[in-house]
Motif scaffolding. Structure first.
Motif: not given
Length: 88
Positions: A13-32
């Protein structure tokens, strides 16, 4: 249910939350990097085109799935290293 599966649940469960935060940051970088505005479009954003909305959703979904798989796999591998058993 095996003890290793029960013990792994809070870690998962904790790793799922961490993966969501990481994925959001990676997506934001990719979109930029694609040269779009800082914020990705929402599906109901009237100012954005269909293709832009669908591209953003596809990219976000692919990044989220890849990051989640990588984090889950790393967690399972680490769990096996600590406990000697695979949590799945």
């Amino acid at each position: 249910m095996k003890a290793s599966k029960i013990a792994y649940k809070p870690v998962g469960l904790a790793m799922g939350a961490v993966s969501g935060v990481i994925a959001g940051a990676v997506f934001k970088q990719a979109w930029n990097m694609l040269g779009h505005e800082e914020d990705a479009p929402d599906a109901t954003d009237e100012e954005r085109t269909w293709s832009e909305v669908l591209l953003a959703a596809t990219l976000q979904g692919a990044i989220f799935a890849a990051v989640k798989a990588a984090v889950d796999r790393a967690g399972a591998t680490a769990t096996r290293g600590v406990t000697g058993t695979w949590p799945g």
